[in-house]
Design a protein around this motif. Structure first.
Motif, PDB file in Angstrom:
ATOM      1  N   ARG A  89      -0.441  14.205  35.007  1.00  0.00           N
ATOM      2  CA  ARG A  89      -1.395  13.021  34.964  1.00  0.00           C
ATOM      3  C   ARG A  89      -1.528  12.198  36.508  1.00  0.00           C
ATOM      4  NH1 ARG A  89       1.644   8.012  32.118  1.00  0.00           N
ATOM      5  NH2 ARG A  89       3.079   8.259  33.916  1.00  0.00           N
ATOM      6  N   SER A  90      -0.370  12.606  37.221  1.00  0.00           N
ATOM      7  CA  SER A  90      -0.681  12.526  38.584  1.00  0.00           C
ATOM      8  C   SER A  90      -1.830  12.897  39.538  1.00  0.00           C
ATOM      9  CB  SER A  90       0.691  12.716  39.477  1.00  0.00           C
ATOM     10  OG  SER A  90       1.678  12.123  38.969  1.00  0.00           O
ATOM     11  N   GLY A  91      -2.053  14.055  39.185  1.00  0.00           N
ATOM     12  CA  GLY A  91      -3.093  14.946  39.699  1.00  0.00           C
ATOM     13  C   GLY A  91      -4.376  14.586  39.139  1.00  0.00           C
ATOM     14  N   TRP A  92      -4.558  14.225  38.057  1.00  0.00           N
ATOM     15  CA  TRP A  92      -5.854  13.606  37.164  1.00  0.00           C
ATOM     16  C   TRP A  92      -6.258  12.252  38.065  1.00  0.00           C
ATOM     17  CZ3 TRP A  92      -9.323  16.126  35.504  1.00  0.00           C
ATOM     18  CH2 TRP A  92      -8.963  17.594  34.845  1.00  0.00           C
ATOM     19  N   ILE A  93      -5.105  11.265  38.183  1.00  0.00           N
ATOM     20  CA  ILE A  93      -5.191  10.097  38.824  1.00  0.00           C
ATOM     21  C   ILE A  93      -5.660  10.130  40.105  1.00  0.00           C
ATOM     22  CG2 ILE A  93      -3.921   8.001  39.443  1.00  0.00           C
ATOM     23  CD1 ILE A  93      -2.190   8.240  36.766  1.00  0.00           C
ATOM     24  N   LEU A  94      -5.127  10.966  40.748  1.00  0.00           N
ATOM     25  CA  LEU A  94      -5.740  11.131  42.162  1.00  0.00           C
ATOM     26  C   LEU A  94      -7.110  11.759  42.152  1.00  0.00           C
ATOM     27  CD1 LEU A  94      -2.430  12.492  43.841  1.00  0.00           C
ATOM     28  CD2 LEU A  94      -3.522  10.170  44.449  1.00  0.00           C
ATOM     29  N   LEU A  95      -7.160  12.769  41.519  1.00  0.00           N
ATOM     30  CA  LEU A  95      -8.712  13.434  41.610  1.00  0.00           C
ATOM     31  C   LEU A  95      -9.665  12.499  41.005  1.00  0.00           C
ATOM     32  CD1 LEU A  95     -10.607  15.785  41.790  1.00  0.00           C
ATOM     33  CD2 LEU A  95      -9.995  16.352  39.464  1.00  0.00           C
ATOM     34  N   VAL A  96      -9.395  11.771  39.755  1.00  0.00           N
ATOM     35  CA  VAL A  96     -10.669  10.833  39.256  1.00  0.00           C
ATOM     36  C   VAL A  96     -10.908   9.570  40.006  1.00  0.00           C
ATOM     37  CG1 VAL A  96     -11.115   9.506  37.357  1.00  0.00           C
ATOM     38  CG2 VAL A  96     -10.306  11.756  36.954  1.00  0.00           C
ATOM     39  N   CYS A  97      -9.579   8.797  40.502  1.00  0.00           N
ATOM     40  CA  CYS A  97     -10.052   7.727  41.195  1.00  0.00           C
ATOM     41  C   CYS A  97     -10.357   8.067  42.746  1.00  0.00           C
ATOM     42  CB  CYS A  97      -8.403   7.170  41.268  1.00  0.00           C
ATOM     43  SG  CYS A  97      -7.825   6.112  39.741  1.00  0.00           S
ATOM     44  N   GLY A  98      -9.804   9.045  43.377  1.00  0.00           N
ATOM     45  CA  GLY A  98     -10.531   9.285  44.634  1.00  0.00           C
ATOM     46  C   GLY A  98     -11.943   9.705  44.366  1.00  0.00           C
ATOM     47  N   ALA A  99     -12.340  10.647  43.690  1.00  0.00           N
ATOM     48  CA  ALA A  99     -13.760  10.722  43.496  1.00  0.00           C
ATOM     49  C   ALA A  99     -14.575   9.633  43.156  1.00  0.00           C
ATOM     50  CB  ALA A  99     -14.056  12.037  42.454  1.00  0.00           C
ATOM     51  N   ALA A 100     -14.304   8.752  42.257  1.00  0.00           N
ATOM     52  CA  ALA A 100     -14.867   7.498  41.999  1.00  0.00           C
ATOM     53  C   ALA A 100     -15.115   6.778  43.136  1.00  0.00           C
ATOM     54  CB  ALA A 100     -14.299   6.878  40.933  1.00  0.00           C
ATOM     55  N   ALA A 101     -13.939   6.590  43.941  1.00  0.00           N
ATOM     56  CA  ALA A 101     -13.932   5.716  45.056  1.00  0.00           C
ATOM     57  C   ALA A 101     -14.703   6.321  46.131  1.00  0.00           C
ATOM     58  CB  ALA A 101     -12.538   5.361  45.552  1.00  0.00           C
ATOM     59  N   THR A 102     -14.775   7.521  46.298  1.00  0.00           N
ATOM     60  CA  THR A 102     -15.753   8.220  47.289  1.00  0.00           C
ATOM     61  C   THR A 102     -17.175   7.879  46.864  1.00  0.00           C
ATOM     62  OG1 THR A 102     -14.011   9.580  47.762  1.00  0.00           O
ATOM     63  CG2 THR A 102     -16.247  10.367  48.499  1.00  0.00           C
ATOM     64  N   ALA A 103     -17.665   8.363  45.722  1.00  0.00           N
ATOM     65  CA  ALA A 103     -18.930   7.883  45.264  1.00  0.00           C
ATOM     66  C   ALA A 103     -19.306   6.405  45.503  1.00  0.00           C
ATOM     67  CB  ALA A 103     -19.105   8.488  43.699  1.00  0.00           C
ATOM     68  N   ALA A 104     -18.586   5.597  45.270  1.00  0.00           N
ATOM     69  CA  ALA A 104     -18.980   4.018  45.421  1.00  0.00           C
ATOM     70  C   ALA A 104     -19.245   3.674  46.733  1.00  0.00           C
ATOM     71  CB  ALA A 104     -17.654   3.146  44.504  1.00  0.00           C
ATOM     72  N   LEU A 105     -18.369   4.575  47.615  1.00  0.00           N
ATOM     73  CA  LEU A 105     -18.400   4.130  48.942  1.00  0.00           C
ATOM     74  C   LEU A 105     -19.543   4.741  49.658  1.00  0.00           C
ATOM     75  CD1 LEU A 105     -14.822   4.674  50.011  1.00  0.00           C
ATOM     76  CD2 LEU A 105     -15.836   2.489  50.148  1.00  0.00           C
ATOM     77  N   VAL A 106     -19.983   6.034  49.082  1.00  0.00           N
ATOM     78  CA  VAL A 106     -21.434   6.542  49.560  1.00  0.00           C
ATOM     79  C   VAL A 106     -22.494   5.827  49.067  1.00  0.00           C
ATOM     80  CG1 VAL A 106     -22.418   8.717  49.688  1.00  0.00           C
ATOM     81  CG2 VAL A 106     -20.124   8.517  50.214  1.00  0.00           C
ATOM     82  N   ALA A 107     -22.513   5.679  47.634  1.00  0.00           N
ATOM     83  CA  ALA A 107     -23.611   5.010  47.133  1.00  0.00           C
ATOM     84  C   ALA A 107     -23.914   3.535  47.338  1.00  0.00           C
ATOM     85  CB  ALA A 107     -23.631   5.247  45.435  1.00  0.00           C
ATOM     86  N   LEU A 108     -22.938   2.997  47.590  1.00  0.00           N
ATOM     87  CA  LEU A 108     -22.955   1.440  47.478  1.00  0.00           C
ATOM     88  C   LEU A 108     -22.620   0.689  49.073  1.00  0.00           C
ATOM     89  CD1 LEU A 108     -21.547   0.460  44.083  1.00  0.00           C
ATOM     90  CD2 LEU A 108     -23.891   0.918  44.553  1.00  0.00           C
ATOM     91  N   ALA A 109     -21.757   1.503  49.508  1.00  0.00           N
ATOM     92  CA  ALA A 109     -21.216   0.810  50.905  1.00  0.00           C
ATOM     93  C   ALA A 109     -21.954   1.436  52.183  1.00  0.00           C
ATOM     94  CB  ALA A 109     -19.889   0.797  51.077  1.00  0.00           C
ATOM     95  N   GLY A 110     -22.850   2.701  51.789  1.00  0.00           N
ATOM     96  CA  GLY A 110     -23.471   3.019  53.096  1.00  0.00           C
ATOM     97  C   GLY A 110     -22.777   4.050  54.065  1.00  0.00           C
ATOM     98  N   TYR A 111     -21.707   4.765  53.318  1.00  0.00           N
ATOM     99  CA  TYR A 111     -20.770   5.687  54.028  1.00  0.00           C
ATOM    100  C   TYR A 111     -21.646   7.027  54.026  1.00  0.00           C
ATOM    101  CZ  TYR A 111     -16.637   3.021  54.541  1.00  0.00           C
ATOM    102  OH  TYR A 111     -15.635   2.147  54.910  1.00  0.00           O
ATOM    103  N   PRO A 112     -21.665   7.897  55.157  1.00  0.00           N
ATOM    104  CA  PRO A 112     -22.204   9.176  55.229  1.00  0.00           C
ATOM    105  C   PRO A 112     -21.621   9.965  53.915  1.00  0.00           C
ATOM    106  CG  PRO A 112     -21.275   8.704  57.095  1.00  0.00           C
ATOM    107  CD  PRO A 112     -20.709   7.602  56.373  1.00  0.00           C
ATOM    108  N   ALA A 113     -22.704  10.853  53.462  1.00  0.00           N
ATOM    109  CA  ALA A 113     -22.213  11.656  52.458  1.00  0.00           C
ATOM    110  C   ALA A 113     -21.547  12.850  52.748  1.00  0.00           C
ATOM    111  CB  ALA A 113     -23.472  12.311  51.656  1.00  0.00           C
TER     112      ALA A 113
END
Length: 410
Positions: A235-259
């Motif tokens: 579960r720890s691995g899945w939490i890190l993977l899903v939350c990390g990927a979702a946060a990165t996608a949001a930062l790139v798509a919504l906050a203007g961070y480079p892809a």
């Protein structure tokens, strides 16, 4: 590079087997307690950095001056390539895990902290001496021969670029006694606030260099938590993977961070230089994936051939890491008399360049093999001494047997 300790996580095959051939001998000589999955993650991290640099780094002539270029400048839709090969977070995860366990083992044996630290620093920096010596001589020779200073600077900077990572890693290693109980959310909060100040409130860009320490502290302290058994559940691995990927996608798509998760020449913002919040959340996703892959890797590495390949990469990890840029530049320089070669000397501004560069990868590998043959002795035999007069401890990837002598770990 590592010093695994007490907990038995053996993945060695059991039952009667016939040991023949080099791979089988390496498999048989591996200590029973060796966590092979950890070594595999380190090997993937090192090879990811090497292949990533070879794929996105180009040296292009601009008049009499050489400068670095990247296909990501001209083909930004290739940014997902950087998601595969930017693997530094995994290296820091493994580094924190191994250093924490190694320190605990040293304390249990009564080895003083300064002896433990000295051994790890020797392992880390002894191979650097050869790189610095060679490139100092090369830089002097280039300048005396009339090569443009800008070109010399480009080459030296590219060759020595891996050293920044070693400095950060060394600082975190030295601070391991203070970091073993630090929760990863604390450095993550520092990165978040630094980015808010830089990008949201117009604070000086120099403030971002705080993230060089804080950003890599996140996976390093995750590795410490792993060594304490806090990340053993899937579960720890899945939490890190899903939350990390979702946060990165949001930062790139919504906050203007480079892809792109690597530096791109000429870009206004780099996710890596210094690390941004997007790079750190991306690293969290990578760490989660690495934790999820432990069990499959452990099963795969029961095969002697697979384990032999991983063991050999680990035994030469520093040499491969330090010399891979030199191999790229040596290939570029030695082929110049043949004329401008596609994928090597040409501008990386079209898809054909990428296809041509893939064909050069085996040549880079051969050049790196030459560097390995010349300089791997600087990595072999490094280790730490316990108490004065005590035995020399070595990186225990495999054991070698010598007639009439005790077992020696290498």
């Amino acid at each position: 590079m590592s010093d695994p300790t007490a907990r038995n996580t053996s993945t060695a095959p059991t039952g009667p087997t016939r040991r023949t051939g080099p791979a089988a001998r390496i498999d048989a000589a591996t200590p029973a307690h060796r966590d092979r999955a950890v070594d595999a993650l380190r090997a993937f991290a090192v090879l990811g950095v090497v292949l990533g640099h070879w794929l996105v780094t180009a040296l292009v002539g601009d008049g009499r001056t050489l400068r670095t270029a990247s296909p990501l400048q001209h083909l930004p839709w290739l940014a997902p390539v950087s998601w595969v090969f930017q693997t530094l977070a995994v290296f820091f995860l493994v580094g924190g895990h191994v250093a924490t366990r190694s320190l605990a083992s040293a304390r249990a044996r009564g080895v003083p902290y300064h002896h433990w630290l000295r051994g790890r620093m020797v392992r880390l920096f002894k191979p650097v001496v050869a790189v610095l010596a060679l490139w100092t001589a090369v830089a002097v020779a280039l300048l005396l021969s009339g090569v443009e200073f800008a070109t010399t600077r480009t080459l030296v900077k590219l060759a020595l670029s891996p050293l920044w990572f070693l400095l950060v890693f060394a600082v975190l290693t030295a601070a391991t006694p203070l970091l073993t109980r630090l929760h990863p959310l604390w450095p993550l909060a520092v990165v978040l606030h630094v980015d808010l100040l830089r990008f949201g409130l117009g604070a000086p860009g120099a403030l971002g260099w705080i993230n060089v320490a804080a950003g890599w502290l996140v996976p390093y302290t995750l590795g410490a938590a792993w060594s304490r058994g806090e990340l053993d559940r899937r579960r720890s691995g899945w939490i890190l993977l899903v939350c990390g990927a979702a946060a990165t996608a949001a930062l790139v798509a919504l906050a203007g961070y480079p892809a792109a998760m690597v530096g791109v020449p000429g870009a206004a913002v780099s996710n890596l230089d210094p690390p941004t919040l997007a790079a750190v959340t991306f690293g969290l996703a990578q760490c989660g994936l690495a934790l999820l892959l432990r069990a499959p890797l452990a099963r795969a590495l029961r095969r002697p051939l697979a384990w032999a390949a991983v063991a050999l990469v680990n035994l030469s990890a520093m040499t491969l890491f330090l010399w891979h840029q030199t191999a790229l530049m040596a290939t570029t320089a030695m082929t110049l008399p043949l004329g401008s070669r596609p994928g090597l000397h040409t501008r990386p501004d079209h898809l054909g360049w990428v296809a041509d560069r893939l064909l050069w990868l085996p040549v880079f590998a051969c050049a790196l093999a030459v560097c390995w043959a010349a300089f791997h002795s600087w990595e072999r035999g490094t280790g730490e001494r316990k108490d004065p007069g005590g035995p020399r401890a070595r990186s225990r990837v495999v054991r070698t047997h010598h007639p009439g002598k005790d077992v020696r770990h290498v």
